[in-house]
Write a protein that holds these residues in place. Structure first.
Motif: not given
Length: 368
Positions: A276-295
């Motif tokens: 929502s803040l337009g920070r796609t790089e930070e969003a991708l970093e958060a999503l990678e961490k989301m994926c890591h912890h889900a796995v």
């Protein structure tokens, strides 16, 4: 043959929170007669058996003890299916099954509570006044009459949420006051020691539960309606969720086991604010961490049951053995739920990014 009708009457009466006086009045005998039957000093007259069976919604065979174990097993299976549907069933399936279960076991408070919760989910979409009254009636009866603490407190909590949604704050407060203050809960009492040599375990159990509760409280603080969901609050919300994540590492170290799910959810929320803040790089970093912890959570579910945490704060605590009964992860993994979140259109602008594609591929690998 040993007839155990007295013990069965006593058991059914206790399960339904019925006094000897109430039962005696209902079937036209004295309370002393009920007491005599229950202490095996005599048996009810044969003509009273149908009346007793009707009163407790059981058959006369069950009253005499012929099929009680079968009935108990059937009831346990019904409750297990209710729990399964609560996780994976559609609202329509849950309501239909719960209504049928309630019709068969009208005096079982746990089933009554399940039905109320199912109907509450429907009411949140419709706000139908008649449905509200039915839910309220079911919950009040459980909260006032059920002797099982867990079921009673569950009903009270649902009542509080129900009244909160319609802004009936005074009624909500009345039920809040029925709950035990945190400082008097059983975990806090045990952590003070009771002389059985398990004080360290009790203290760590409280630390474990308090950490999980604090993590949930921070999530609720971030997501509650009192804090506006606009750009003026997103930075603070991201910071709160990051602090929550740090807290879990502080208490559990790197060996988070099933607590990986909480961090996975937090990082998904963070990604929504970054997008929502337009920070796609930070969003991708958060999503990678989301994926890591889900796995990590899903692998822990497969491999870590029965193992101890390694942190000094919780090293007496274990990941419980898999239950023989239903567990949501037997049907769906955390990766499945996170993958579902990725379908939101907010991610369309990064959907072709190699990092996003890699996240989806990883989630798909473990999703079921």
């Amino acid at each position: 043959m040993y007839i155990k009708i007295g013990a069965i009457i006593k058991k059914l009466r206790a399960e339904n929170n019925i006094t000897q006086d109430t039962l005696a009045t209902a079937i036209g005998v004295t309370p002393q007669a009920i007491s005599r039957w229950e202490s095996e000093g005599g048996y009810p007259d044969i003509e009273l058996l149908p009346m007793l069976a009707d009163f407790f919604s059981v058959s006369t065979d069950e009253l005499l003890g012929y099929k009680l174990s079968e009935r108990e097993q059937e009831l346990a299976n019904v409750k297990k299916e209710l729990e399964r549907l609560a996780e994976v069933g559609s609202v329509e399936e849950r309501v239909a099954y719960a209504r049928n279960a309630f019709a068969r076991y009208p005096n079982d408070y746990e089933i009554r509570d399940h039905l109320a919760v199912c109907l509450y989910d429907v009411w949140q979409e419709t706000h139908d006044e008649v449905l509200f009254g039915e839910i309220e009636s079911l919950l009040v009866s459980v909260a006032n009459e059920c002797t099982d603490e867990n079921t009673r407190y569950d009903a009270i909590n649902t009542l509080i949420m129900l009244y909160g949604e319609v802004k009936q704050s005074e009624k909500a407060k009345e039920w809040v006051n029925r709950l035990t203050p945190m400082k008097y809960c059983r975990e806090t009492a045990l952590s003070g020691g009771i002389g059985d040599g398990k004080t360290k375990y009790y203290i760590q159990d409280e630390i474990d539960k308090l950490t999980e509760s604090l993590g949930s409280a921070i999530q609720n603080l971030v997501l509650n309606d009192d804090i506006p969901n606009d750009s003026s609050t997103w930075e603070n919300k991201i910071e709160m969720l990051n602090i929550s994540n740090q807290m879990f590492f502080l208490i559990y170290g790197d060996d988070l086991m099933y607590h990986h799910s909480q961090l996975s959810f937090n990082y998904w929320i963070i990604s929504t604010y970054q997008m929502s803040l337009g920070r796609t790089e930070e969003a991708l970093e958060a999503l990678e961490k989301m994926c890591h912890h889900a796995v990590a959570h899903d692998l822990s579910y497969q491999n870590d049951h029965g193992k101890h945490f390694i942190s000094l704060f919780v090293d007496t605590q274990i990941y419980p053995e898999k239950s023989k009964d239903f567990h949501e992860l037997t049907e769906h993994t955390q990766c499945y739920y996170r993958l579902d979140r990725m379908q939101n259109k907010r991610y369309d602008c990064i959907r072709q990014d190699p990092r996003f594609i890699s996240i989806i591929e990883k989630l798909n690998q473990y999703a079921k």
